[in-house]
Design an enzyme around this catalytic site. Structure first.
Site, short mmCIF file in Angstrom:
data_model
loop_
_atom_site.label_atom_id
_atom_site.label_comp_id
_atom_site.label_asym_id
_atom_site.label_seq_id
_atom_site.Cartn_x
_atom_site.Cartn_y
_atom_site.Cartn_z
N ASP A 1 18.96 55.42 32.96
CA ASP A 1 19.31 54.52 31.86
C ASP A 1 18.17 54.38 30.87
O ASP A 1 17.00 54.64 31.19
CB ASP A 1 19.67 53.13 32.41
CG ASP A 1 18.51 52.49 33.15
OD1 ASP A 1 17.89 53.19 33.99
OD2 ASP A 1 18.20 51.32 32.89
N GLU A 2 18.52 53.96 29.67
CA GLU A 2 17.56 53.57 28.64
C GLU A 2 16.39 54.54 28.54
O GLU A 2 15.22 54.17 28.70
CB GLU A 2 17.07 52.14 28.92
CG GLU A 2 18.19 51.11 28.85
CD GLU A 2 17.73 49.69 29.15
OE1 GLU A 2 18.37 48.75 28.65
OE2 GLU A 2 16.73 49.53 29.88
N TRP B 1 27.33 49.90 33.93
CA TRP B 1 26.67 48.64 33.60
C TRP B 1 26.90 48.21 32.16
O TRP B 1 26.89 47.01 31.86
CB TRP B 1 25.18 48.71 33.91
CG TRP B 1 24.35 49.47 32.91
CD1 TRP B 1 24.10 50.81 32.88
CD2 TRP B 1 23.62 48.91 31.81
NE1 TRP B 1 23.27 51.13 31.83
CE2 TRP B 1 22.96 49.98 31.16
CE3 TRP B 1 23.46 47.61 31.30
CZ2 TRP B 1 22.15 49.79 30.03
CZ3 TRP B 1 22.66 47.43 30.18
CH2 TRP B 1 22.01 48.50 29.57
N ASP C 1 20.80 37.74 36.14
CA ASP C 1 19.68 37.19 35.37
C ASP C 1 20.19 36.45 34.13
O ASP C 1 19.45 35.68 33.51
CB ASP C 1 18.70 38.29 34.96
CG ASP C 1 19.35 39.48 34.28
OD1 ASP C 1 20.45 39.88 34.72
OD2 ASP C 1 18.78 40.01 33.32
N TRP D 1 17.98 41.49 37.83
CA TRP D 1 16.77 42.00 37.16
C TRP D 1 15.76 40.86 37.06
O TRP D 1 16.11 39.75 36.68
CB TRP D 1 17.11 42.54 35.78
CG TRP D 1 18.12 43.66 35.83
CD1 TRP D 1 19.44 43.61 35.54
CD2 TRP D 1 17.85 45.02 36.20
NE1 TRP D 1 20.02 44.85 35.72
CE2 TRP D 1 19.07 45.73 36.12
CE3 TRP D 1 16.70 45.70 36.61
CZ2 TRP D 1 19.17 47.09 36.43
CZ3 TRP D 1 16.80 47.06 36.91
CH2 TRP D 1 18.03 47.74 36.82
N THR D 2 14.50 41.14 37.38
CA THR D 2 13.56 40.05 37.65
C THR D 2 12.49 39.84 36.59
O THR D 2 11.43 39.27 36.88
CB THR D 2 12.89 40.26 39.02
OG1 THR D 2 12.15 41.48 39.01
CG2 THR D 2 13.92 40.28 40.14
#
Length: 537
Positions: free
Chosen positions: A310-311, A377, A404, A452-453
């Site tokens: 991704d990304e 996603w 998140d 996601w943190t």
């Protein structure tokens, strides 16, 4: 009945039939020995019961059996003068044991007995249950903020308590590399540590100047995988390629696009967002990651291996003479096809070793690798395209199940991120888009919530963002519910009254129904709220 997730059918309850007391015995038929060990070490310890061996089917006895006539994760829990849990496999028996635990009350979720003299009665009933999806997952990002091993083991217990069976372990990213690779020690010597950390959203002016990091040794990983297996949870590791790679390039600068970037000057990233630094499309990089994946396969027995994908910004490849020469040499059309070349290489490599590649839905760009499974996603579109093309899909749209994201729009919500997604919103998530044909819908093999943190600096913050919404997600993943609009949220909310007591017993720092408690707030820490939200599917 206050069970979560809701079972398919319940006959009864009728009258009080089974007393769980100091005379209760445990009989484990062949194939259920591991579940018996779990019952003694958790429920037995929590309620002060030794559960000595008993005779299969006897009164005052908890009997465990494998019944091949049931599907693998299906179970039947029968309560008379004794209790019998039948499952199609040890996994089915285990999920039945989780239901049995809920029937015993919140104290069964404690680590030690607080009331040894209490009499625990269960009414006569028969519960028949099986999961809707085979992949019921939670992704935990330990790259942005490292979670020590004990926290991971605790997290696996929380997944098991909610009948979730896949732990997607996000181990590498720009902000930290979290798994020991013996052939490439700088990945943890350098890549596992950053000098400071952005506090809040990337636009926040606040910094935590304390160095941050950590990683799991091979033995840590083996322990985590074994602990999960005892709870019938599969651990799916994620190693990001070709983007989200600044930590690995900081450790080994030669893996980056050295003809357009001074990669030797890069450090492990200390902020959030989409990073421009991407792996170079070289044979050296392929061999390096083959080394990495060789060690990963030796530690994780899971069929699926997640490669991210991704990304991955293509600006460096566009500017790089070496990358452009590679595109020409391979006969590719553009940079998207170059990323597809990366993914296809490891799709073949993993398939040759009996494994399956899974990646985020960007792996569709430039052509999907033949054996790949897609984690959808960016909404539902990628999953729909992949399923219609005959590829398996795990639905995890950010608009629905990114935990998140903020849970309310109040000013007291800690570090508000993106859309409001309430407990009810998550409960009304429908994983299978109605426009899919029956054949395509069968390729939706499961669902997953993602944690996601970036703004979760410790275990308490992870708890707050994850719970109680994970309970709603677990019911979507497990229970064969009616369509989203018809789901009985009022009944679920009522059942949550009992479930909050279980979460309290487990020590979960969840978001209370009335909003964040004073110590859960983060005043002055900037988030990124977005007004409105896309509808469900």
């Amino acid at each position: 009945m206050d069970l979560i997730p809701a079972p398919r059918t319940v006959e009864g309850p009728w009258r009080c039939a089974f007393l769980f007391d100091t005379n209760t015995k445990l009989a484990a038929a062949p194939g259920t020995e591991g579940v018996a060990r779990w019952l003694r070490s958790t429920i037995g310890t929590a309620l002060g019961r030794e559960l000595p061996p008993g005779t299969v089917g006897a009164d005052k006895t908890l009997t465990l059996r494998v019944d091949p006539s049931l599907a693998s994760e299906e179970y039947r829990l029968s309560v008379t003068e004794g209790v019998e849990i039948r499952g199609g496999s040890a996994a089915g028996v285990f999920w039945g044991a989780q239901t049995f635990r809920q029937l015993l009350g919140a104290d069964a979720f404690r680590r030690s007995c607080v009331n040894p003299d209490a009499v625990r009665g269960i009414t006569q009933q028969v519960i028949r249950d099986r999961p809707r999806f085979g992949w019921r997952g939670l992704m935990l990002d330990v790259s942005r903020h490292f979670m020590p091993k004990d926290g991971v083991l605790r997290h696996l217990d929380l997944l098991a308590a909610h009948k979730l069976n896949v732990f997607h372990f996000h181990l590498t990213d720009d902000q930290g590399w979290r798994i020991e690779i013996e052939r490439h020690p700088k990945l943890t010597e350098v890549g596992a540590w950053r000098a400071r950390t952005k506090r809040g959203h990337r636009d926040s002016p606040l910094w935590d100047e304390t160095p941050h990091g950590g990683y799991y040794t091979h033995d840590d990983i083996r322990e985590i995988v074994a602990y999960a297996a005892e709870r019938h949870i599969t651990v799916v590791p994620e190693i990001e390629i070709p983007g989200h790679s600044q930590a690995v390039i900081a450790a080994y600068p030669e893996l980056g696009n050295t003809d357009v970037v001074d990669t030797a000057a890069l450090t492990v990233w200390d902020t959030w967002g989409i990073n421009p630094n991407i792996l170079a499309p070289t044979e050296e990089v392929l061999r390096f990651y083959e080394d990495v994946f060789e060690e990963v396969l030796g530690l994780f027995p899971s069929t699926f291996i997640h490669v991210g994908g991704d990304e991955a910004p293509k600006d460096q490849w566009k500017a790089s003479p070496a990358a452009q020469a590679r595109i020409k040499e391979l006969g590719l059309a553009d940079e998207d096809e170059l990323q597809s070349w990366f993914i296809r290489h490891f799709d073949r490599w993993l398939a040759d070793r009996g494994r399956r590649l899974i990646g985020w839905d960007e792996i569709l760009e430039g052509g999907l690798a033949p054996g790949a499974t897609v984690s959808s996603w960016r909404g539902y579109e990628g999953g729909i395209a992949a399923a219609e093309a005959g590829h398996d899909v795990v639905m995890c749209p950010h608009t629905q199940v990114y935990l998140d994201y903020r849970q309310a729009d109040g000013d007291d919500e800690p570090v508000p991120i993106a859309y409001v997604r309430t407990l009810e919103d998550v409960y009304r998530f429908e994983p299978v888009p109605p426009q899919l044909s029956t054949e395509a819908a069968a390729h939706v093999i499961g669902v997953q919530a993602n944690v996601w943190t970036e703004v979760m600096e410790n275990q308490a913050r992870v708890d707050y963002q994850t719970f109680p919404r994970l309970a709603a997600f677990a019911e979507v993943a497990w229970s064969d519910l009616p369509a989203s609009a018809e789901r009985d949220y009022a009944d679920f909310d009522r059942r949550m009254g009992s479930h909050y007591a279980r979460l309290d017993a487990l020590g979960v720092d969840y978001r209370a129904p009335g909003g964040p408690l004073p110590w859960q707030q983060r005043p002055g820490v900037i988030g990124r709220p977005i007004e409105g939200a896309p509808p469900n599917v």
